[in-house]
Enzyme design. Sequence first.
Site, PDB file in Angstrom:
ATOM      1  CE  LYS A  14      -2.325  -1.204   3.792  1.00  0.00           C
ATOM      2  NZ  LYS A  14      -1.950  -2.596   4.099  1.00  0.00           N
ATOM      3  NE  ARG A  89      -5.257  -1.826   9.169  1.00  0.00           N
ATOM      4  CZ  ARG A  89      -4.136  -1.321   8.644  1.00  0.00           C
ATOM      5  NH1 ARG A  89      -4.100  -0.108   8.178  1.00  0.00           N
ATOM      6  NH2 ARG A  89      -3.051  -2.061   8.573  1.00  0.00           N
ATOM      7  NE  ARG A 128       7.045  -3.360   6.843  1.00  0.00           N
ATOM      8  CZ  ARG A 128       5.730  -3.131   6.689  1.00  0.00           C
ATOM      9  NH1 ARG A 128       5.284  -2.540   5.596  1.00  0.00           N
ATOM     10  NH2 ARG A 128       4.877  -3.540   7.585  1.00  0.00           N
ATOM     11  NE  ARG A 134       5.511  -1.337  10.622  1.00  0.00           N
ATOM     12  CZ  ARG A 134       4.487  -1.308   9.804  1.00  0.00           C
ATOM     13  NH1 ARG A 134       4.562  -0.658   8.663  1.00  0.00           N
ATOM     14  NH2 ARG A 134       3.382  -1.951  10.117  1.00  0.00           N
ATOM     15  NE  ARG A 145       0.975  -5.908  11.048  1.00  0.00           N
ATOM     16  CZ  ARG A 145       2.203  -5.842  10.504  1.00  0.00           C
ATOM     17  NH1 ARG A 145       3.231  -6.428  11.093  1.00  0.00           N
ATOM     18  NH2 ARG A 145       2.390  -5.185   9.390  1.00  0.00           N
TER      19      ARG A 145
END
Length: 193
Positions: A14, A89, A128, A134, A145
Amino acid sequence: MKNIIIFGAPGSGKGTYSEEIKNRFNMGHISTGDVLRAEIKNGTELGKIAQGYIDNGQLIPDDLMINILASKYDSLPAGKGVIFDGFPRTIAQAEALKKMLEERGDSLGMMIELIVPEDVLMFRLLRRAKLEGRADDNEETIRKRFEVYHNQTEPLSRWFEAEGIRHTFDWGVLLTKEGMIEAILAEVEKENA
Ligand code: ATP
Ligand code: MG
């Protein structure tokens, strides 16, 4: 430019595609994930509330998210079109966004759905994790998630379909980042012609 909602699972790209669209068409961009991470970094009240949810892979409560979104939207220059990245969401967020835009004489515009297989998503998010560090990009939180995405967010795809504004882009067909970008930019161009 029409507003754009960019929709997809964690790791579907995204943020990446939002940047491409933003640069090509000079639009506004709101990433709710980026907004929340900035609040956490700055140690704000909102950041403190958000941290617990994010670390557990859960969604921040709708009423809070909706208020944040409206104030960000109102801070952007009018008339250029806005890319909504990571919002809505839930169905409640989608209904609220539609109402918020209508109250301002605006509309949802188009929805872009990114369809990516789960093994590819997991690979990207773990990569990532190494690059960006993160805290929510660890295997256990990623699984949560995905679950939250399937239960609370994915049903929204049909909501957008019913609105008549859903455009889907399938990684399994387009296969490369460049292929995805080309297809998405062409579709945005066509919608605004
Ligand atoms: P991507 O990898 O495509 O950027 P993501 O799901 O990994 O997507 P973000 O969109 O940055 O990451 O969201 C990170 C976290 O922030 C979510 O797991 C959630 O806790 C919170 N969050 C972001 N947007 C919302 C929202 N609209 N409603 C509720 N919580 C949100
Ligand atoms: Mg993101």
